[in-house]
Design an enzyme around this catalytic site. Structure first.
Site, PDB file in Angstrom:
ATOM      1  N   ASP A 126      30.513  18.263  -7.886  1.00 43.33           N
ATOM      2  CA  ASP A 126      29.523  17.480  -7.307  1.00 43.33           C
ATOM      3  C   ASP A 126      30.555  15.999  -7.341  1.00 43.33           C
ATOM      4  O   ASP A 126      31.922  16.482  -7.302  1.00 43.33           O
ATOM      5  CB  ASP A 126      28.681  16.890  -9.557  1.00 43.33           C
ATOM      6  CG  ASP A 126      28.442  15.753  -9.231  1.00 43.33           C
ATOM      7  OD1 ASP A 126      27.313  15.433  -7.628  1.00 43.33           O
ATOM      8  OD2 ASP A 126      27.861  14.543  -9.769  1.00 43.33           O
ATOM      9  N   LYS A 127      29.585  15.187  -7.308  1.00 41.11           N
ATOM     10  CA  LYS A 127      30.518  13.316  -6.256  1.00 41.11           C
ATOM     11  C   LYS A 127      31.330  12.657  -7.358  1.00 41.11           C
ATOM     12  O   LYS A 127      31.686  12.833  -8.257  1.00 41.11           O
ATOM     13  CB  LYS A 127      30.080  13.218  -4.951  1.00 41.11           C
ATOM     14  CG  LYS A 127      31.266  12.059  -4.915  1.00 41.11           C
ATOM     15  CD  LYS A 127      30.697  11.000  -3.975  1.00 41.11           C
ATOM     16  CE  LYS A 127      29.490   9.809  -4.036  1.00 41.11           C
ATOM     17  NZ  LYS A 127      30.105   9.145  -4.776  1.00 41.11           N
ATOM     18  N   THR A 128      29.413  12.347  -8.217  1.00 40.82           N
ATOM     19  CA  THR A 128      29.590  11.000  -8.203  1.00 40.82           C
ATOM     20  C   THR A 128      29.684  12.021 -10.097  1.00 40.82           C
ATOM     21  O   THR A 128      29.308  12.161 -10.459  1.00 40.82           O
ATOM     22  CB  THR A 128      27.623  10.130  -8.591  1.00 40.82           C
ATOM     23  OG1 THR A 128      28.085   9.964  -7.362  1.00 40.82           O
ATOM     24  CG2 THR A 128      28.252   8.976  -9.673  1.00 40.82           C
ATOM     25  N   GLU A 184      26.791  -3.805  -5.807  1.00 41.61           N
ATOM     26  CA  GLU A 184      26.577  -5.003  -6.200  1.00 41.61           C
ATOM     27  C   GLU A 184      26.831  -5.617  -7.756  1.00 41.61           C
ATOM     28  O   GLU A 184      27.560  -6.932  -7.653  1.00 41.61           O
ATOM     29  CB  GLU A 184      24.727  -5.133  -6.455  1.00 41.61           C
ATOM     30  CG  GLU A 184      24.320  -5.572  -4.542  1.00 41.61           C
ATOM     31  CD  GLU A 184      23.005  -5.298  -4.956  1.00 41.61           C
ATOM     32  OE1 GLU A 184      22.155  -5.086  -5.678  1.00 41.61           O
ATOM     33  OE2 GLU A 184      22.152  -5.934  -3.768  1.00 41.61           O
TER      34      GLU A 184
END
Length: 1389
Positions: free
Chosen positions: A535-537, A683
């Site tokens: 997985d990445k995150t 953000e």
């Protein structure tokens, strides 16, 4: 059985008498009648919630079938009818008939279901009515499958819901209970062929007529194996019980009779109404009823489901939202839901709520799923629709599979082969015994009388004796099938698991967690991994965004410049490296700073080569403490930007005002501190950066935004939000202040550049250079622009915007064109660069794993641009690669063409490389001639919608062929089940050992599908850890887990097995040679006590020590030379060939062990005239020499000597002699005095020396020859290690690792907005607002941010990777995408 009750057809095959045409016609008529009756019954009669339906439908198989209407039995009056109990006889009959019949689907299957009546004044009248499923034609289907076709739930009515037997909320992953453990565990253990085999032998040994050994010789080892395995299984299952208990005992507030009662999660049932508080996990899949937010809104974090940490919005029905938190009113809520059955689709839900005579359509936006976390919402109420194993989280978890290593599978095959070898020896002895008894034995019945059971006839008697001898030799030679092998393997694996748990180098001090082996049977598989699926995150990254650099006007900020040389310094937290800055550092006067000198290059100046680098312990960040709202965790190292803010540079102020105003972030107060809730981490990072530089976003309302600029309050009127989506790739806000209108816009650089004023070329060029530099460092870039507007123009635009927003035809297209009118002629302010911080050591770990020959695939739910940038940052994608392909076709034909061209290009490239290949090179690692590598390999990036087609049976072969030739593969926007499907594809077709690693619940199915599952104990909960085989604190520890512990475990297990088979063959075959001299009578050569103790005591400890502690090279060299890992990929250390070598070695050893002493003692006489040709004396001599030889052999095999090795090896010899004398002299064994007599004669010592010399010297010569002439990499590294340990050094050689942040070619880094439309409409409509927040001056705020390493980008390279175009008009065409450059890592010192 009533035909109307179950409308399916049974067509029985008449096997004996084929049906005549008349009979066939009659059957067809009966079928039509039954169908007509079923149709009329389905339209007017009751429906059934469970019925036999066609499972051949491809739509049903995918879970995409339309919603099936109500399934609850009703009487004609509408009252629910009690569920009819299923007949046991009827079910059994159907199961039996299912083997003989064919079921043809008919239209009556769909006619049985009818949609619920919709009242005429339904508030959901705009929604289309729910339609019954339309299964695809399925002509033949064997058997029957009763499945749930719909679900009907009534709120606060457990009695009503209980009739359908829906799953409760109890989660159970354990296998045993206290009562079932013993029978189930024994049943599982005796499914092992070896255990069952020895149980049969134990039974045979209890028959005196055929057994020459006591049953104890088999019973003791068998009981030991069963007991030890049972203890291990009990321990593993206890851990699962503990994990289940932790989840099931979580508390939730449930409504009971209008009052909130605290209950455990396990007690929650479908239909219950639950109250949830902020920051709590959702207990089950629930329909939202009411929330604390206006208009029934709530916010959830779905990291456990899809890995995304950005907030998502859900909204309940306005009619139910009016109930608020009135417990009495909600407790009286009796709405009834008809919805879809449990499925694994995270983004789909269909249902209808019927309440107070009205029906309301339900969709996914009104549902919160188990595993989500409630955020920024004080409370909410929900009705449970799916619980426990029916929840979408558990539906995506996949089934727990029993995992076995490749060595286990090979051992099973070998054991079967050994059994056949044993039977062949027994058969030979049987035939030989028959001949011997017929020719010779019958003449010696006076001395060797036959048993009473044996016939007196010579032929018949010899035949019966031979048959009995077959079973006797099966018992005597049974040790060739080593029962102690299994107990030894289990003990070795068990101890190896603790060595992993105790490794301090895999302890993460910050989180206080360490590596943990959650299973004890897969350790050696860690040394054979060929594919890693990650997985990445949260696995590769920390999921923390950091404001790293920016470009404002034409100036770049964020680099640390050496004041003396002007060079850019490489800055990381706690380190600055450059020799030229030595004189300016306070290290000589401050004891907290140290300087370490080494040869290296860290300066980015071209004139820097040959300089001496320094290492300073800390770098001083910019001090933001003058700002009362600053965050202590925020790090920025360029003081010039803060100075520009303080001198009120107009462009700089406009830049930060845009960051503080143009977003959809929501402010919140928690414990008196201002906190931000953002839809994406990017953000949050940008608004946080503006806050620390003095531009603090304070509050917002539907028509205003308030910020503090350097302590001064500014209020802007919010006129319009032009929200982000994946097509626009930008976001804008239109604000008014002091009568001036201004549009603030931020977005992807290519989108913003197309909409700038024509006269801004100079700033565009300079900003483009800065963007290239940011992208070359793997940073996520974003451009900022503004435009001043006239009132007349805006008013006219606003009217047209209003008309487009109300349009019913092509609304999105009209809005996009309206947005284009105002988002143009903008002025460029600059660009931001955000770093998605990688976890510590990820680039180094991936580089080392790639050098070890492991292919790494990243399967992520993130978008393509983000995944590519992370790929370059973590060295998954490098400049050394020949090409980076991107497959993003939306249609089947597009994907087919792209994959085909990709495959052809790789094949053509390999052919050209083979023709034009250069001369072979000498490896600096192995100092041997190696084949040249073909370029740097290839990489593939494929999107989720393209992967759907790529996994189609007709395309998966092409996809697999292309992807398997790539060094790295990145799959973007994939679902949890797609991850598991990719893993299964590799397992099924490549037959490679796979490892899956992840940290969230969305990775559970992938973790369970792989051979080895690794869970990261990160920020996304413990679902991945609970489903894993091994847990790690961070990804970087995977390098040590595989290259050190995995390799050691594989190396030790293989060496253990080779030696184990050798010593067992050497021991057992001595009986076979003795058979030629005892008339094949199954007489044993050794003492029965020796036979029992040989594997348990005399040879057990040395081989256990070998399997637990031995190592060819130390951990440092295992990491420095990743190529040492590659033998596990080809099973080089233990395979059928290696087994045969060990068996032949044991065969030769047994032959020498028997024949040399036999030749010595056959007519032996001592100097005193005592006869030495005694059976017991001869057996004692052979047994003693056997122990000495196998002990000497394991001493040669031991590469790593510890005090424990010395104790076990030499102690085993002492144990043998001690036990022999104790058993014979203390307990009066039959072999008393035999060994003592033999050892008192010089003949014994000469025979022992001769035999040991004959057996050991060839082994030494063989090994010295191959180490000297054909040394392996392991031999060379071990020699280097031995020389280093002998050398006295003043300073230790340090392997220098290059910087992980090296410049690479530019790649356009897309800004990671959320994957869905933002909160713009909710903000401007006012729905998202509870009330206008008041300013809270002076509050503290903590938002964890950290600063990562950075440096300058390099020059653009002309070589670009290939990107497959997704255009349907030009399917398969290739465009270009320039990759960045990532450093390699040297594996040599």
């Amino acid at each position: 059985m009533e035909e109307d009750e179950d409308s399916f057809e049974l067509e029985v095959f008449e096997v004996d008498e084929p049906a005549t045409p008349d009979e066939v016609s009659e059957r067809r008529t009966r079928r039509h009648r039954r169908r007509r009756r079923a149709k009329s019954f389905g339209s007017a009669g009751p429906t059934r919630s469970r019925s036999s339906v066609s499972v051949c439908s491809s739509e049903a198989a995918r879970g995409d079938q339309p919603l099936v209407p109500p399934a609850t039995p009703e009487t004609p009056g509408g009252a629910p009818e009690a569920a009819r109990p299923t007949s046991t006889f009827r079910s059994s009959l159907l199961n039996v008939l299912g083997k003989l019949v064919i079921w043809r689907s008919s239209s009556s299957a769909s006619a049985r279901h009818r949609a619920p009546p919709t009242p005429p004044h339904s508030l959901a009248s705009t929604q289309p009515p729910l339609q019954p499923p339309q299964p695809e034609p399925c002509e033949y289907l064997r058997g029957f499958l009763a499945i749930e076709t719909e679900r009907r739930i009534r709120a606060n009515d457990r009695e009503f819901n209980a009739q359908f037997h829906y799953a409760n909320n109890l989660i159970k992953t354990s296998k045993y209970s206290v009562l079932t453990f013993l029978p189930l565990n024994l049943f599982e253990q005796f499914q092992r062929l070896a255990n069952f085999y020895f149980l049969c032998l134990l039974v045979l040994q209890m028959i005196p007529a055929i057994s020459s050994l006591t049953p104890v010789t088999t019973a003791v080892p068998l009981i030991g194996v069963l007991a030890l395995t049972a203890v291990k299984d009990a321990y593993d299952d206890y851990q699962r019980h503990v994990s289940d208990s932790q989840v099931n005992n979580r508390k939730s507030l449930t409504l009971r009779d209008g009052k909130l009662v605290e209950e455990k999660w396990a007690q929650v049932q479908v239909g219950d109404v639950i109250r949830m508080e902020n920051d709590q996990f959702v207990a089950a899949d629930m329909l939202l009823l009411s929330t604390s937010e206006p208009n029934g809104l709530c916010y959830i974090e779905t990291a456990e489901l899809d890995g995304e940490t950005n907030l998502k919005c859900r909204q309940c029905l306005l009619e139910t939202a009016e109930m608020g938190q009135d417990d009495a009113r909600i407790g009286a809520f009796n709405g009834e839901i008809v919805c879809e059955t449990p499925n694994n689709l995270l983004n789909k839900y269909e249902g209808v709520l019927t309440w107070e005579g009205k029906s309301y359509a339900l969709d996914n936006d009104k549902v919160v799923l188990r595993g989500c976390v409630l955020r920024n919402t004080q409370w909410c109420y929900g009705m449970v629709i799916f619980a426990g194993k029916d929840t979408k989280l558990m539906q995506n978890s996949g089934k727990t599979k029993f995992k076995r290593t490749s060595i286990d599978r090979l051992l099973n095959f070998i054991i079967i082969g050994i059994v056949f070898f044993l039977l062949s020896m027994c058969l030979f002895c049987t035939i030989a015994c028959g001949f011997w008894e017929t020719i010779t034995g019958r003449h010696f019945q006076i001395y060797l009388p036959w048993d009473k059971l044996v016939p007196t006839d010579p032929i018949e008697g010899a035949t019966v004796i031979a048959l009995l001898v077959f079973f006797s030799y099966t018992i005597v030679l049974n040790t060739v099938v080593p029962i102690s092998l299994y107990v030894s393997v289990e003990v070795i694996r068990f101890v190896q698991s603790f060595l992993i748990n105790w490794d301090e180098n895999m302890y993460h001090e910050k989180s206080g967690t360490s590596a943990k082996a959650r299973t004890t049977c897969l350790n050696e598989e860690l040394g054979q991994i060929e594919y890693i699926f990650s997985d990445k995150t949260g696995t590769l990254t920390q999921n923390i965004m950091t404001f790293n650099k920016c470009s404002i006007g034409e100036k770049c900020y964020g680099d640390v410049i050496d004041e003396q040389t002007g060079d850019i310094l490489e800055v990381t937290e706690g380190r600055v490296e450059n020799a030229s800055s030595l004189s300016s550092l306070p290290g000589s006067t401050q004891p907290s700073t140290f300087v370490h000198l080494y040869n290296g290059l860290t300066s980015k100046s071209p004139s820097a080569p040959g300089t001496l680098a320094i290492r300073v312990s800390s770098t001083i960040p910019v001090d933001f403490s003058e700002n009362p709202d600053f965050e202590p965790e925020f790090r920025f190292y360029d003081k010039s930007l803060l100075e520009a803010v303080r001198r009120k540079d107009e462009t700089v102020h406009s830049f930060f005002k845009l960051l503080a105003l143009c977003h959809t972030v929501m402010p919140d107060e928690k414990s008196g501190k201002l906190e931000y809730q953002a839809q994406s981490p990017d953000e949050a990072a940008l608004v946080s950066a503006a806050r620390n530089f003095g531009f603090v976003f304070k509050e917002r309302s539907p028509n205003s935004i308030t910020i503090d600029v350097m302590g001064e309050r500014e209020v802007y009127e919010l006129l319009c939000i032009l929200d982000f989506n994946n097509v626009r790739k930008r976001m804008s806000v239109i604000l008014r202040k002091d009568g001036k209108l201004r549009l603030f816009c931020k977005g992807a650089d290519n989108v913003i550049y197309e909409r700038l004023k024509p006269d801004s070329d100079a700033r565009k060029t300079k900003t483009q250079d800065n963007l290239n530099k940011f992208a070359s460092e793997g940073l996520r870039t974003l451009c900022l622009a503004v435009r001043d507007l006239e009132d007349d123009f805006f008013n006219d635009w606003k009217n047209r915007h209003q008309a487009a927003a109300l349009s019913l035809d092509n609304r999105d297209e009209k809005l996009d064109s309206i947005y284009e009118e105002i988002e143009k002629d903008m002025t460029l302010l600059g660009a931001t660069a955000i770093e998605d911080k990688l976890q510590d050591g990820v680039p180094q770990a991936i580089s080392k794993l790639a050098q070890a020959g492991i292919k790494i695939w990243v399967l992520t739910g993130d978008k393509q641009e983000t995944a590519i940038n992370i790929g370059y940052s973590c060295q998954l994608l490098t400049d050394d690669m020949a090409e980076v392909f991107i497959v993003d076709g939306n249609l089947y034909e597009d994907v087919e063409q792209q994959l085909g061209r990709l495959r052809d290009m790789i094949n053509n490239s390999e052919k050209s490389d083979g023709v034009n290949g250069g001369p072979t090179a000498v490896s600096v690692v192995t100092f041997s001639v190696e084949e040249p590598e073909v370029s740097g390999g290839y990489a593939l990036v494929i999107n989720g919608h393209s992967l759907v087609h790529a996994l189609h049976p007709s395309l998966e072969k092409i996809f697999l062929e292309a992807a398997s030739q790539c060094k790295s593969v990145i799959c973007c926007r994939v679902t949890p089940l797609q991850k598991a499907m990719v893993v299964e594809l590799i397992k099924k077709n490549k037959h490679a050992v796979t490892l899956a690693i992840g940290d969230g619940a969305n990775d559970v199915s992938m973790i369970k599908a792989a051979h080895i599952g690794v869970g990261i104990s990160g920020q996304e909960g413990l679902q991945a850890v609970l489903a894993s085989d091994y847990s790690l604190p961070q990804f970087r520890f995977l390098e040590r887990l595989l290259l050190v512990h995995g390799r050691w475990s594989y190396f030790r297990m293989c060496k253990f097995l080779r030696y184990f088979f050798y010593k067992n063959f050497a021991f057992t075959l001595c009986h076979f040679w003795f058979a030629f001299f005892c008339g094949f009578s199954a007489q044993t050569l050794f003492d029965p006590i020796f036979i029992s103790f040989y594997n348990l005591f005399y040879t057990a400890l040395p081989v256990m020590s070998l399997g637990v502690f031995d190592q060819d090279v130390n951990d440092k060299n295992s990491l420095s030379y990743p190529k040492l890992y590659t033998p596990g990929h080809q099973d080089l250390l233990f395979n059928k060939k290696e087994f045969l070598k060990s068996a032949m070695h044991g065969f030769f050893t047994s032959c020498i062990l028997f024949l040399v002493p036999y030749g010595t003692y056959i007519d032996g006489v001592s100097p005193k005239g005592h006869a030495l040709s005694d059976h017991m004396l001869f057996g004692s001599v052979v047994a003693t020499i056997l122990i000495i030889v196998v002990t000497a052999q394991i001493a040669l095999d031991t590469a790593y000597w510890t005090w424990w090795s010395h104790f076990t090896i030499w102690g085993s010899l002492c144990i043998y002699f001690t036990f022999t004398f104790i058993c014979n002299y203390v307990f009066g064994g039959p072999y008393i005095g035999s060994l003592t007599k033999a050892m008192s004669e010089p003949t014994f010592w000469f025979t022992t020396l001769l035999t040991v010399t004959i057996l050991i010297v060839p082994v030494l010569a063989w090994r010295f020859y191959f180490v000297d002439v054909k040394p392996t990499l392991s031999d060379r590294v071990r020699l280097k290690q031995r020389l280093e340990s002998l050398r006295s050094r003043q300073s230790q050689d340090i392997l220098r690792t290059p910087s992980a942040r090296r410049t690479r070619r530019s790649i356009r880094s897309g800004y990671a907005f959320a994957h869905q439309e933002g909160f713009g409409r909710l903000i401007t409509s006012g729905k998202i607002m509870r009330k206008i927040p008041r300013p809270n001056v002076g509050t503290d705020f903590s938002f964890p941010l950290s600063f990562g390493s950075s440096n300058l980008g390099g020059s653009m390279s002309p070589r670009k990777p290939v990107v497959a175009s997704s255009s349907s008009s030009n399917a398969g065409a290739f465009t270009t995408l320039a990759p960045p450059e990532i450093p390699g890592f040297n594996e040599q010192s």
